[in-house]
Design a protein around this motif. Structure first.
Motif, mmCIF file in Angstrom:
data_model
loop_
_atom_site.group_PDB
_atom_site.id
_atom_site.type_symbol
_atom_site.label_atom_id
_atom_site.label_comp_id
_atom_site.label_asym_id
_atom_site.label_seq_id
_atom_site.Cartn_x
_atom_site.Cartn_y
_atom_site.Cartn_z
ATOM 1 N N ILE A 111 0.893 -1.148 0.016
ATOM 2 C CA ILE A 111 -0.075 -0.017 -0.009
ATOM 3 C C ILE A 111 0.993 1.407 -0.041
ATOM 4 N N GLU A 112 1.928 1.088 0.722
ATOM 5 C CA GLU A 112 2.673 2.347 0.936
ATOM 6 C C GLU A 112 3.472 2.676 -0.553
ATOM 7 N N PRO A 117 4.463 8.431 -4.307
ATOM 8 C CA PRO A 117 5.790 8.438 -5.130
ATOM 9 C C PRO A 117 6.825 8.031 -4.406
ATOM 10 N N GLU A 118 8.040 7.395 -4.991
ATOM 11 C CA GLU A 118 8.878 6.756 -4.396
ATOM 12 C C GLU A 118 9.460 7.922 -3.175
ATOM 13 N N ASN A 122 7.502 6.138 3.111
ATOM 14 C CA ASN A 122 7.643 5.976 4.715
ATOM 15 C C ASN A 122 8.634 4.749 4.728
ATOM 16 N N ARG A 123 9.985 4.880 4.549
ATOM 17 C CA ARG A 123 10.967 3.929 4.733
ATOM 18 C C ARG A 123 10.903 2.981 5.940
ATOM 19 N N THR A 124 10.612 3.873 6.945
ATOM 20 C CA THR A 124 10.658 3.271 8.411
ATOM 21 C C THR A 124 9.375 2.133 8.258
ATOM 22 N N ILE A 126 7.893 0.826 5.819
ATOM 23 C CA ILE A 126 8.255 -0.270 4.880
ATOM 24 C C ILE A 126 9.063 -1.220 5.620
ATOM 25 N N ASP A 127 10.249 -0.738 6.005
ATOM 26 C CA ASP A 127 11.055 -1.795 6.708
ATOM 27 C C ASP A 127 10.577 -2.553 7.937
ATOM 28 N N ARG A 128 9.812 -1.876 8.579
ATOM 29 C CA ARG A 128 9.052 -2.655 9.808
ATOM 30 C C ARG A 128 8.174 -3.790 9.166
ATOM 31 N N GLN A 129 7.558 -3.550 8.054
ATOM 32 C CA GLN A 129 6.619 -4.565 7.638
ATOM 33 C C GLN A 129 7.412 -5.564 6.942
ATOM 34 N N GLN A 130 8.412 -5.256 6.242
ATOM 35 C CA GLN A 130 9.263 -6.368 5.597
ATOM 36 C C GLN A 130 9.902 -7.135 6.637
ATOM 37 N N GLY A 131 10.329 -6.631 7.706
ATOM 38 C CA GLY A 131 10.927 -7.263 8.917
ATOM 39 C C GLY A 131 10.069 -8.063 9.425
ATOM 40 N N LYS A 132 8.569 -7.890 9.619
ATOM 41 C CA LYS A 132 7.607 -8.915 9.925
ATOM 42 C C LYS A 132 7.604 -10.145 8.988
#
Length: 210
Positions: A111-112, A117-118, A122-124, A126-132
């Motif tokens: 969704i983010e 646009p890139e 919100n990189r923080t 995205i990284d949090r979700q990818q970490g999960k």
């Protein structure tokens, strides 16, 4: 007749479609496509969350979300088939929640990246979700679920949920999960080979890539 409202690309709806197939409930469950992008319409009237899958029962009751839907379908099939009735029940339900959590987090990241646009991502977040996603994939890779043939020949709700989560990652995240999870790749390959309904519920986008 149970009406299953879902969309072709929903991994949660795919769970219910696979469950109906492996439970041999095709004559009792009719799939009715819903427009999940609409801001109004019948899905909103049937389910205030406007999410899929939504199941419409003959008595007028409405059932959602996917975990409750699988519980209902299992009950319609006599019970104890995709949701164990014995001491493994809680463990299997927990694994189902883990697998659904992969999908939840992956969707949040999508969704983010898809809605902004890139330069405004919100990189923080995205990284949090990818970490999960990464941690849970590792957990399943380190401790693989049994395949359907290793249990009773019918996939349980955790196996179905995990297969659908991995299918979603193949569709929306370019299958990157495969690089660091070789045991999980082998498990997924076995599931696909043992459960014909998995290929039968591929989205048009998946079929185009195959």
């Amino acid at each position: 007749m149970v009406i299953l409202r879902t969309s072709p690309t929903s991994p949660y709806g795919r769970k219910a479609r696979i469950a109906a197939a492996v439970l041999e409930l095709q004559e009792q469950v009719k799939v009715d496509w819903a427009d999940t992008r609409a801001s109004e319409g019948s899905l909103y009237e049937q389910n205030p969350l406007a999410k899929v899958p939504t199941l419409l029962l003959e008595n007028g009751d409405v059932v959602y979300d996917s975990r409750v839907a699988l519980e209902l379908l299992d009950t319609l099939a006599g019970g104890g088939k995709i949701i164990p009735p014995d001491g493994t029940r809680i463990s299997v339900l927990t694994k189902q929640a883990m697998a659904d959590g992969i999908t939840d987090a992956a969707i949040q990241a999508q969704i983010e990246t898809r809605n902004h646009p890139e330069e405004h991502w919100n990189r923080t977040w995205i990284d949090r979700q990818q970490g999960k996603v990464d941690r849970t994939l590792k957990a399943f890779n380190d401790h693989p679920l049994p395949t359907p043939t290793e249990t009773n020949g019918i996939p349980d709700c955790a196996q179905i949920a995990l297969a659908c989560s991995l299918g979603y990652l193949d569709l929306r995240a370019n299958g990157e999960w495969r690089q660091n999870n070789p045991k999980l790749v082998r498990w997924h390959d076995a599931f696909v080979a043992q459960v014909p309904a998995y290929n039968e519920t591929q989205t048009p986008e998946m079929l185009e890539r195959s």
